[in-house]
Every structure is written in structure tokens, then in C-alpha cells.
Write an enzyme that holds these catalytic residues in place. Sequence first.
Site, PDB file in Angstrom:
ATOM      1  N   CYS A 184      73.148  20.861 -11.004  1.00  8.56           N
ATOM      2  CA  CYS A 184      72.820  21.744 -12.128  1.00  8.56           C
ATOM      3  C   CYS A 184      71.447  22.383 -11.929  1.00  8.56           C
ATOM      4  O   CYS A 184      70.414  21.763 -12.205  1.00  8.56           O
ATOM      5  CB  CYS A 184      72.851  20.962 -13.436  1.00  8.56           C
TER       6      CYS A 184
ATOM      7  N   CYS B 289      69.337  22.782 -15.099  1.00 10.40           N
ATOM      8  CA  CYS B 289      68.755  21.531 -15.621  1.00 10.40           C
ATOM      9  C   CYS B 289      67.530  21.127 -14.788  1.00 10.40           C
ATOM     10  O   CYS B 289      66.529  20.687 -15.323  1.00 10.40           O
ATOM     11  CB  CYS B 289      69.739  20.368 -15.543  1.00 10.40           C
ATOM     12  N   ASP B 290      67.657  21.246 -13.467  1.00  4.96           N
ATOM     13  CA  ASP B 290      66.674  20.620 -12.579  1.00  4.96           C
ATOM     14  C   ASP B 290      65.813  21.612 -11.794  1.00  4.96           C
ATOM     15  O   ASP B 290      64.865  21.196 -11.126  1.00  4.96           O
ATOM     16  CB  ASP B 290      67.402  19.701 -11.580  1.00  4.96           C
TER      17      ASP B 290
END
Length: 313
Positions: free
Chosen positions: A136, A139-140
Site C-alpha cells: 500500500c 499507507c506507507d
Amino acid sequence: MNTETTKCLIIGSGPAGYTAAIYASRANLSPILYEGLQPGGQLTTTSEVENFPGYPDGVMGSQLMEDIRSQATRFGADLRTGYITEIDLSNRPFKAVDDNGGTIMADTVIIATGASAKYLGLPDETTYAGMGVSACATCDGFFYRGKTVAVVGGGDTACEEAYYLSGLAKQVYLIVRKPQLRASKVMQRRVIEKENITILYNTNTLGLFGQGFVEGAHLVEHVGTDKERKFDITIDGFFLAIGHKPNTELFVGQLDLDEQGYIVLPGNNQQTSVAGVFAAGDVADPKYQQAVCAAGSGCKAALDADVFLMEQE
Ligand code: NDP
């Protein structure tokens, strides 16, 4: 633990689940919806959504889901944090158990559990999980500002993730196993034209290396041909974007699934192989997998459930 009853149990909370909740509430089915492990579904982990009708300037995925969710609560849907751990679809009302041990007896069930990111299956993906391996980018990606990352895949997800990461990272490698990308033309152009994205065609990943955190990847080009060449790249992050698998573990042996595990819809509606059980969104859609299609099928599933209940009366 209590046993509750409902006319309509909705499992899953992406665009399909929330839209089903809007329609089921408006049809007075008083639905109960379990949001699952990722409330809002996959769109909460994407960046900007540019192709959902009604947002001419685009909208952040998480905002879009918040908007659909609040529309569902406005009409009285009972949205719950938590997930269904067991379900018996052999008799109606269907019996489901949630993660608190509560039992729900449901006259109809709408399955909208979506799909999850696939991994390559390399042992190093587990070794470096949370240490440089991610599925992701939104997300990261933040952790890789100014660093070098690789994205695996050649579809829309991979191109979107590579493009997103190119705005944060110094350098992005896109590792594509075929000689061409599979993504839509507009996404292809974006990554091809981006200066700090290098596309490695005909390339597969053999493994990762690094002391604790990912420091690089072992790759192979033109595998199995006389041009085969092994080489390493230095990277700080390794992102998977090679497609998804449907979240249907709960229903194995209870519903007809295709060879990839997607729920089969035998008719021209959202009805599954079990009367009274409907499916919507990516969990039953190996082909399109678009938010707007998921929302549309959520609407259809709720309308089908309503008709089914009227026919039973
Ligand atoms: P896709 O199935 O479209 O693409 C998967 C990619 O990963 C392909 O390039 C495939 O290669 C590659 N791949 C699969 N397995 C491996 C492997 N073991 N090793 C290396 N590479 C592998 O998945 P997506 O998640 O990209 O997209 C799914 C659907 O969602 C599509 O319909 C897409 O259009 C849609 N989508 C739309 C978006 C938008 O419109 N904004 C955004 C994201 C997705 P190969 O080509 O060789 O099979």
C-alpha cells in the site's frame, strides 16, 4: 451473548457495502453492516480518485468513503466496527457470529467483503514485512521520502502507486514481468513520462536483501531465454501491486466460487448460488473492479434483497 435478528445483514464496507446499506435502509430493511478489518475498504488506501462520477475535480479515496458512509448512517443503517467470524448459509434465517461472539439471524445477507492485495509468495516478503515490504503506497509511501523504492506490477494499481511514490521518493523502479504495461493508456503515459520512474520490463524479482530493513532486490531479466541476466538494484522499499484475491474464505463450501475464489452470480442479478444471499463489489467482480461498479452492484444487491423478502411474504 445476545441473538439479534435483521432483515438484511451486510458484510463489508467498501463502496458496495455502504451503497447496499443506503438502499436497504431506504427500503426499511433496517440493515446491520459489519465494517470489517478495513472500514471503508481499499479506497481508503488510495490517494485521489478521479473517475468517480460527481467529483469533477477528483476526491481523496478516504473522503469518498466517508461521504458514502455518512449517507448510509443518515438513513439509519446500523454500521458496526467489527467483523463476521462464522456464517451458516445452509438454512434461512442465516446464522452469523461476530468477533464479539454475538449471533445475528439474518433473513438476507449481502456479501461485500472485497478483495485483498496479492503477494509474490517469496519468503523475503515475510522476512521484511513492515521492514520495507508493503502492498500500500498511500499507507506507507510517507516513510520513503527522498529514498529509492520499487513497485512490482504493470496494471493500473502498479502505475498509480509508482506515480504516487514518484512524488515522494527520489527514484522509483517499476518492475514489470511482461514487455509492456497492462494499465490504461492514461496511467501508462503518466509513468512513462515521469522522469524519476524507471520501468524495468521483462523483469522478475528473485528475492530481497538487507540487514534488518530492505536494502535491495535481486532481479532477473528475460528469464528462461538466452538473454537471461541476473542483477541487483539498491532500494529502501518494495511495494507489491500485482492484483488482488477475493475475500471469500468464510464462504468456501457454502457458495459457488470460481477458480480464483470469486463469488459466482449465476443469474442477471446479484443473487449468489444460495437464495437470499447476494454479493456485490470486487468479491464477485474479477473483471471491472471499479468503485463506481461496486457502488452500482451494492445498489442492485439491496434491491434484489428487498424483492426477495417481498416474494417470501
Ligand atoms: P491487474 O490484474 O490489472 O494487474 C496486475 C499486474 O500485476 C499485471 O501487470 C500482472 O502482470 C502483474 N502480476 C501479476 N502477478 C504477478 C507476479 N506473480 N509477478 C509479477 N507481476 C505480476 O491488477 P490491478 O490491481 O492493477 O487492477 C485490477 C483492476 O482494477 C483493473 O481492472 C484495473 O483497471 C482496475 N484499477 C483501476 C484504477 C483506476 O481506474 N483508477 C486504479 C487501480 C486499479 P501481467 O500483465 O503479466 O499479467
